[in-house]
Design an enzyme around this catalytic site. Structure first.
Site, PDB file in Angstrom:
ATOM      1  N   ARG A 226      11.658 -40.978 -26.452  1.00 49.37           N
ATOM      2  CA  ARG A 226      12.750 -40.203 -27.021  1.00 49.37           C
ATOM      3  C   ARG A 226      13.965 -41.112 -27.168  1.00 49.37           C
ATOM      4  O   ARG A 226      14.221 -41.964 -26.312  1.00 49.37           O
ATOM      5  CB  ARG A 226      13.120 -39.032 -26.106  1.00 49.37           C
ATOM      6  CG  ARG A 226      12.191 -37.857 -26.208  1.00 49.37           C
ATOM      7  CD  ARG A 226      12.386 -37.097 -27.528  1.00 49.37           C
ATOM      8  NE  ARG A 226      11.493 -35.967 -27.645  1.00 49.37           N
ATOM      9  CZ  ARG A 226      10.311 -36.006 -28.283  1.00 49.37           C
ATOM     10  NH1 ARG A 226       9.873 -37.105 -28.850  1.00 49.37           N
ATOM     11  NH2 ARG A 226       9.575 -34.926 -28.382  1.00 49.37           N
ATOM     12  N   GLU A 255      17.917 -37.577 -35.287  1.00 51.08           N
ATOM     13  CA  GLU A 255      16.929 -37.864 -36.344  1.00 51.08           C
ATOM     14  C   GLU A 255      17.080 -36.850 -37.467  1.00 51.08           C
ATOM     15  O   GLU A 255      17.294 -35.673 -37.179  1.00 51.08           O
ATOM     16  CB  GLU A 255      15.511 -37.792 -35.766  1.00 51.08           C
ATOM     17  CG  GLU A 255      15.260 -38.894 -34.750  1.00 51.08           C
ATOM     18  CD  GLU A 255      13.867 -38.861 -34.134  1.00 51.08           C
ATOM     19  OE1 GLU A 255      13.006 -38.105 -34.625  1.00 51.08           O
ATOM     20  OE2 GLU A 255      13.636 -39.588 -33.167  1.00 51.08           O
ATOM     21  N   HIS A 274       9.993 -42.264 -36.639  1.00 52.47           N
ATOM     22  CA  HIS A 274       9.311 -41.345 -35.710  1.00 52.47           C
ATOM     23  C   HIS A 274       7.876 -41.082 -36.192  1.00 52.47           C
ATOM     24  O   HIS A 274       7.468 -39.935 -36.361  1.00 52.47           O
ATOM     25  CB  HIS A 274      10.084 -40.022 -35.584  1.00 52.47           C
ATOM     26  CG  HIS A 274       9.735 -39.237 -34.335  1.00 52.47           C
ATOM     27  ND1 HIS A 274      10.653 -38.541 -33.611  1.00 52.47           N
ATOM     28  CD2 HIS A 274       8.557 -39.042 -33.695  1.00 52.47           C
ATOM     29  CE1 HIS A 274      10.062 -37.940 -32.574  1.00 52.47           C
ATOM     30  NE2 HIS A 274       8.780 -38.234 -32.615  1.00 52.47           N
TER      31      HIS A 274
HETATM   32  C1  OXD Z   1       6.138 -35.235 -29.852  1.00 49.32           C
HETATM   33  C2  OXD Z   1       6.760 -35.939 -30.963  1.00 49.32           C
HETATM   34  O1  OXD Z   1       6.713 -35.189 -28.769  1.00 49.32           O
HETATM   35  O2  OXD Z   1       6.212 -35.893 -32.065  1.00 49.32           O
HETATM   36  O3  OXD Z   1       5.056 -34.696 -30.036  1.00 49.32           O
HETATM   37  O4  OXD Z   1       7.805 -36.538 -30.783  1.00 49.32           O
END
Ligand code: OXD
Length: 311
Positions: A226, A255, A274
């Protein structure tokens, strides 16, 4: 038939796959921005969701199970969800994908691919571009659950010596394992630090100036966890001062990454959108099929997250 509501930006992909996986359920879906005023929703007991749209819980008074469509729970843990409703998460094939992502970026550096391409662009033969040998170099994987272990295995295949970091120390027959607080002292000798821990009160801001002060100019940081695990201004300063060699970032505190962010054009930062753990029905459904069946049969849901821990 029990009802499962799918409130997801890709509900159209998930609906046929979920219906096929568990035909004993009545499954309907909506985009989070297009919630209907439909009594069906008030009757549904199951919810497959990513982020909870505001007000959804009030419209689902019979809710008895929330299945998160991904691995990270941080966005649900902060919601006022009654403790009696189990929340389950899905890792999908993230271990495989994130291992690929980490290996790809590390190998790209070690093979000096950017420099080879630059030399090629100048029609320059560059025999001194010798690839880096990663054998025996130290890889630290912070967050060593299913995903972290798979990343660790991939790095070990590349010859690195892998150490895992966990919240609760346990014996491990495969890798040396450390408590999180032992990260700093190992950072000076490390070639790569991979972050794949959940975002919790304990991990927020983990990579800050204090930790990075113990880094080194040859260290690559890979963040597939994260964005908030990293204090971005401290990261930028460490890169500029040579306490960190490179940052490969797939996740960001905000994001999409804002267009004015200095991360975009920093020469030592790789920004990716991501995408290190793509979640698709094909990847997620095998992971949740056990609970889908249990839900259809009225059995208790298993493997609910621990709200206290935050994952
Ligand atoms: C998840 C993500 O936590 O896609 O699944 O970030």
């Amino acid at each position: 038939m029990r009802k499962l509501a799918v409130i997801h930006h890709r509900f159209q992909d998930y609906l046929p796959a979920l219906r096929e996986a568990e035909p004993r359920l009545e499954i309907r879906g909506w985009h989070p921005r297009g919630l209907p005023d439909d009594p069906w929703l008030a009757d549904a007991e199951g919810l497959f969701v990513w982020k909870l749209p505001p007000g959804l819980l009030q419209r689902m008074p019979r809710l008895a199970w929330i299945q998160n469509s991904g691995a990270g729970m941080d966005h649900l843990v902060g919601e006022a969800i009654p403790p009696s409703i189990p929340i389950t998460r899905a890792d999908g094939q993230f271990g495989y994908w994130m291992a690929r992502y980490t290996a790809a970026h590390l190998l790209s550096e070690a093979q000096r691919i950017d420099e080879c391409r630059a030399a090629q662009g100048e029609r320059r033969w560059a025999p001194k571009l010798i690839p880096e040998d990663l054998t025996g170099k130290l890889a630290l994987v912070y967050g060593f659950g299913r995903i972290g272990r798979q990343i660790g295995r991939a790095l070990r295949e590349l010859g690195l010596e892998v150490h895992g970091f966990v919240r609760t120390l346990r014996a491990d027959g495969e890798f040396p394992i450390h408590a999180g607080r032992e990260l700093g002292p190992l950072l000076g000798a490390a070639r790569v630090l991979v972050l794949c821990a959940p975002l919790t009160a304990e991990t927020r801001g983990l990579v800050d100036a204090g930790l990075l002060a113990q880094g080194n100019a040859g260290l690559t940081l890979v963040n597939v966890g994260r964005g908030e695990l990293v204090v971005v201004p401290d990261l930028l300063e460490a890169l500029d001062q040579g306490r960190l060699g490179q940052a490969v970032l797939d996740v960001f505190p905000q994001e999409p990454l804002e267009s004015g962010s200095p991360l975009w054009d920093h020469p030592k930062v790789v920004v990716t959108p991501h995408h290190s753990g793509p979640s698709t029905p094909g990847a997620i459904i095998p992971d949740i099929i056990g609970n889908l069946r249990r839900f259809a049969e009225g059995l208790p849901i298993l493997d609910a997250v621990d709200r206290g821990l935050g994952y």
